[in-house]
Enzyme design. Structure first.
Site, PDB file in Angstrom:
ATOM      1  CD  GLU A 232      24.536  32.395  56.648  1.00  0.00           C
ATOM      2  OE1 GLU A 232      25.389  33.010  57.299  1.00  0.00           O
ATOM      3  OE2 GLU A 232      23.915  31.414  57.085  1.00  0.00           O
ATOM      4  CB  THR A 233      24.536  32.572  49.187  1.00  0.00           C
ATOM      5  OG1 THR A 233      25.202  31.394  49.643  1.00  0.00           O
ATOM      6  CG2 THR A 233      25.280  33.166  48.013  1.00  0.00           C
TER       7      THR A 233
END
Length: 140
Positions: free
Chosen positions: A63-64
């Protein structure tokens, strides 16, 4: 070329200070014409109780990467927010470093979809993830 904003790796890594990425040891390492890459250690910070890389840590790396890359593809007055993520954990990792690479599948005006591949040092696929994001107007 999907990226509209020009940034350096130092600038991206500075955004990680005092966030989840800092204690997990996530570091952006490469920004290409259509991809973003980062590493994360496989150690006590990212292990689950049985000594393997925690699936949640892999999802956090994914997700980062996807959110950061997507944010580079919108206008200055826009932002992105994740609306769905999935992760398939394909191989365990007990030590070393994993490397994630985000690549766009769809960069639209209202949504984006990114695929992240997370590999071990040998290049074996540890996790594959897909992130869907909504493009929003930033509040002033």
């Amino acid at each position: 070329m999907p990226f509209r904003r020009q940034v350096t790796l130092d600038q991206l890594n500075a955004l990680s200070r005092n966030t989840l990425m800092e204690p997990l040891g996530i570091v952006f390492t490469e920004l290409g014409a259509d991809y973003l890459r980062a590493t994360m250690p496989v150690d006590a910070r990212t292990h689950q109780p049985y000594g393997l890389l925690h699936g949640g840590a892999s999802a956090a790396l994914a997700e980062t990467l996807g959110s950061t890359a997507a944010g580079l593809c919108v206008e200055e007055d826009e932002g992105v927010v994740g609306i769905e993520i999935n992760a398939n954990h394909l191989r365990g990792a007990r030590e070393g470093v994993v490397t994630g690479t985000a690549r766009p599948l769809h960069v639209g005006r209202s949504t984006q979809v990114w695929e992240m591949k997370i590999e071990n040092a040998a290049g074996d696929l540890v996790c594959i993830s897909r992130l869907t994001l909504a493009v929003i107007r930033r509040r002033t």
